[in-house]
Design a protein around this motif. Sequence first.
Motif, PDB file in Angstrom:
ATOM      1  N   GLU A 128      -3.025  -9.676   1.216  1.00 20.01           N
ATOM      2  CA  GLU A 128      -1.851  -8.989   0.698  1.00 20.01           C
ATOM      3  C   GLU A 128      -2.233  -7.822  -0.219  1.00 20.01           C
ATOM      4  OE1 GLU A 128       2.413 -10.656  -0.904  1.00 20.01           O
ATOM      5  OE2 GLU A 128       0.782 -12.032  -0.396  1.00 20.01           O
ATOM      6  N   GLY A 153       1.501   5.577  -1.572  1.00 16.15           N
ATOM      7  CA  GLY A 153       1.728   4.244  -2.145  1.00 16.15           C
ATOM      8  C   GLY A 153       1.750   3.153  -1.105  1.00 16.15           C
ATOM      9  N   LEU A 154       1.115   3.426   0.059  1.00 17.15           N
ATOM     10  CA  LEU A 154       1.087   2.401   1.109  1.00 17.15           C
ATOM     11  C   LEU A 154      -0.241   1.657   1.111  1.00 17.15           C
ATOM     12  CD1 LEU A 154       2.687   4.381   4.063  1.00 17.15           C
ATOM     13  CD2 LEU A 154       3.741   2.541   2.741  1.00 17.15           C
ATOM     14  N   GLY A 155      -0.197   0.415   1.621  1.00 15.43           N
ATOM     15  CA  GLY A 155      -1.421  -0.338   1.810  1.00 15.43           C
ATOM     16  C   GLY A 155      -1.926  -0.126   3.227  1.00 15.43           C
ATOM     17  N   ARG A 215       1.928 -12.636   7.804  1.00 16.54           N
ATOM     18  CA  ARG A 215       1.978 -11.906   6.528  1.00 16.54           C
ATOM     19  C   ARG A 215       2.860 -12.605   5.493  1.00 16.54           C
ATOM     20  NH1 ARG A 215       3.624  -6.345   9.145  1.00 16.54           N
ATOM     21  NH2 ARG A 215       5.008  -7.858  10.116  1.00 16.54           N
ATOM     22  N   ASN A 264       3.611 -13.393  -3.663  1.00 12.24           N
ATOM     23  CA  ASN A 264       5.063 -13.472  -3.494  1.00 12.24           C
ATOM     24  C   ASN A 264       5.428 -14.853  -2.975  1.00 12.24           C
ATOM     25  OD1 ASN A 264       4.717 -10.859  -4.001  1.00 12.24           O
ATOM     26  ND2 ASN A 264       5.690 -10.056  -2.139  1.00 12.24           N
ATOM     27  N   GLU A 268      -0.377  -4.461   1.318  1.00 14.94           N
ATOM     28  CA  GLU A 268       0.906  -3.968   0.797  1.00 14.94           C
ATOM     29  C   GLU A 268       0.706  -2.636   0.071  1.00 14.94           C
ATOM     30  OE1 GLU A 268       3.909  -5.685   1.439  1.00 14.94           O
ATOM     31  OE2 GLU A 268       2.514  -6.726   2.766  1.00 14.94           O
ATOM     32  N   ASN A 269       1.713  -1.744  -0.030  1.00 16.95           N
ATOM     33  CA  ASN A 269       2.969  -1.918   0.669  1.00 16.95           C
ATOM     34  C   ASN A 269       2.816  -1.537   2.118  1.00 16.95           C
ATOM     35  OD1 ASN A 269       4.490  -2.647  -1.583  1.00 16.95           O
ATOM     36  ND2 ASN A 269       4.315  -0.549  -2.334  1.00 16.95           N
ATOM     37  N   ARG A 270       3.370  -2.312   2.999  1.00 16.27           N
ATOM     38  CA  ARG A 270       3.236  -2.001   4.417  1.00 16.27           C
ATOM     39  C   ARG A 270       4.195  -0.859   4.776  1.00 16.27           C
ATOM     40  NH1 ARG A 270       5.861  -7.743   6.318  1.00 16.27           N
ATOM     41  NH2 ARG A 270       4.468  -8.540   4.717  1.00 16.27           N
ATOM     42  N   GLY A 271       3.855  -0.150   5.824  1.00 11.31           N
ATOM     43  CA  GLY A 271       4.746   0.917   6.248  1.00 11.31           C
ATOM     44  C   GLY A 271       4.124   1.754   7.338  1.00 11.31           C
ATOM     45  N   CYS A 283      -1.579  -2.136   5.810  1.00  8.98           N
ATOM     46  CA  CYS A 283      -0.747  -2.664   6.886  1.00  8.98           C
ATOM     47  C   CYS A 283       0.214  -1.609   7.385  1.00  8.98           C
ATOM     48  CB  CYS A 283       0.030  -3.894   6.423  1.00  8.98           C
ATOM     49  SG  CYS A 283       1.177  -4.487   7.675  1.00  8.98           S
ATOM     50  N   ASP A 329       2.528  -2.135   9.587  1.00  2.46           N
ATOM     51  CA  ASP A 329       3.802  -2.741   9.979  1.00  2.46           C
ATOM     52  C   ASP A 329       4.089  -2.575  11.473  1.00  2.46           C
ATOM     53  OD1 ASP A 329       5.889  -4.308   9.379  1.00  2.46           O
ATOM     54  OD2 ASP A 329       7.167  -2.734   8.543  1.00  2.46           O
TER      55      ASP A 329
END
Lengths: 470, 297
Positions: A244, A263-265, A284, A2, A248-251, A267, A269
């Motif tokens: 990354e 669907g989370l990675g 990050r 990104n 990802e996706n962090r949450g 991280c 957060d």
Amino acid sequence: MNQIPVKDVTPKGKGEAVNLYAEREHIYVKFYKGFFKNFRIISGAIMLIMFYTFSWLQWDGRQAVLFDLPNRQFHVFGMTFWPQDFMLLSWLLIILAFTLFFVTVFAGRLWCGYACPQFVWTWLFIWAERFAEGDRNQRMRLDKSAWSMTKLRKKAVKHALWLFIAITSAIAFVGYFSPIRELVADVAAFSLGPWEMWWIGFIAVATYANAGWLREQVCIYMCPYARFQSVMFDQDTLIISYDEARGENRGKRKKGADYKAEGLGDCIDCDNCVHVCPVGIDIRDGLQYECVACGACVDACDDIMERMGYEKGLVRYTTEHQLEGHTTKLLRPRLIGYFIVLTAMFVAFSYTLYNRVPLEVDILRDRGQLYNEASNGMIENVYKLKIANKEQQDHQYRISISGLDGLKLIDDPVVTVKAGELLDYPIRLQLSRDRLERPNYDIQLTVEALDNSSISITEANRFIGPAPRR
Amino acid sequence: MSAFWSAWVTVITLAVILGCTWLLLQTRKSENFKEETDQTLGHEFDGIAEYDNPLPKWWFQMFMATVIFGLIYLVLYPGLGNFKGLLGWTSTGQWEEEMAHAEEVYKPVFGKYAALSVEELQKPENAAGLKMGQRMFANNCSLCHGTAGTGAFGFPNLADSDWLYGGAPETIKQTIVNGRQGAMPAWGAVLGEEGVRDVTSYVLTLSGLESDAEAAARGKTQFQALCTACHGVDGKGMQALGAPNLTDDVWLYGNSFEKVAHTIRAGRNGVMPAHKDLLSDDKIQLITAYVYSLSNK
């Protein structure tokens, strides 16, 4: 990959002013523990101990490391350097610069995170801050709260600690220029000279302001190394980076939940890496110029990963190539080149230092006239010898001449020069007129210590006479 | 400075300072110190226009500070024509102050040795005093007399045992303090060219140099008549007058026929400057000791 979020500073419309001034946000550094922190504590402690104690070491009954500015003599353990040895200092600085380049190419900003005095002292001050005011959240609350006796007490303790560290650092620093044993005694007796007072004050204030108040502002806006270190980076340089692809996706998630299904990675957060960062960036977002590669975020994230039961290394020391799935090449031309140059310079420097003759001889021909005729009919030349004894003990030197037969030294050929003294010694050389075949001759003067034939210097000069009558 | 030029300097200086201040105040935006404005200066190049912003505040204040500093400076220090300034500072005054301070600091250092007699100073235990003398000799005397004191053409050798005025410590000190005038009169008009050559021939024989015997015999008579008053009947000179000994090998102005003839024809005028106003008595004492040491090793 990104794109790193950038601040849009395009002028909006005509006639609208743009303010480029970035307001400083106070950074509250959170306490953490970890491998890299231990490493830094050890390296910092070694350097601080060296800084504080080297000036106390003794050598032959004097301070081992002393930069005696008034006498222009710089003692480093068994060696004494004079201003004439300035070339050595230049080379030393060049070698240090190349070491920095070499290390930077290999491991990125290692200097900043682990060795830079600005940062070593900053961590020291952060420690004092935590000691006096508590950890991040407590400090934030304290700063927001109204003034009270408790707040006053905590702030007073903090600043007292800061000033104490700053003043001791200043005394330790000045102790390298003014003998520290006397200096400390003078400090205790409040009988400092004006210069010592000024320098201790200046360095104390500078330390207090730099490590206490300015901190990361120095690294971000003032430090030249920070400006140009990035040009030494290549894709195989060690950098601290957030993985990354893994993160990802962090949450947020519950511990033990099947987050992959959501669907989370990896991280979660938690912002721990942001809270421990002494320069206040979010790793990050990718590599940023503010990052001083101190490894705080690595330690903080590893701690969290461990608690979550995930694999460590979501934020880790890695290289750009590795992140992209290539292998890292360690041996690359740039690194090898730096290494060769560095080694060559280091060897040459050591050789020069080892073979240094602690004697300086300058020969100045007398101005005003080329030669004079002594009353005994001899042709006489006058020279001024400047003999500097750079050793720590007195020496007797013998002056001898060669290069012209029949040349006589009129004055005493043996001369005593005290330790660290620069002696002016006028000498007269005489030659009888009938020996003179040319108007001038190249001659060599040798000055050699009687007790140590390795201390010897030969200088060339000229002997001048009248044009011989044919 | 005459009154006119003094006024000229004063007026111009103050006018420039006031002018700068006026300009500063004029260009400052009066609309309640607004930091920024949307007004442009009205010119535009390639679509780039310039805002008509006032000077940043800190910059303006710095300018004002320099103006205030300048005015205070001009009140305290000389700068406005003949006005001396309230502090009464002068560069000469500062120099004198620093000299007095140096005197105060170094007097004990010199004094310790200068209290000793010249003979005392020759002793090994007073080597440091002699070394000071050597350094001062290098700074003040070696330009003419050479680093080793061996002299040069027209400047006496101090390192041999031959003295024009005598080599006793007191005499050497007198020479340094009051200076000397070594005046050899010009005899060219009295003797005529022939006479000059004859006397030259005779003078050369005095120190055993070769010359025309006939001319020397003629010159002897003239020498007896004109030269013996100073150089003595035997030509051995007279230290009271600084008249050189003509019978030795030491020649201040060279011993070739032409050089000696020139000395007799046109005369010589050697000057040793007086140092009583240049060097303190203590320093002269140490230099004397060093000069004495050159020929009394």
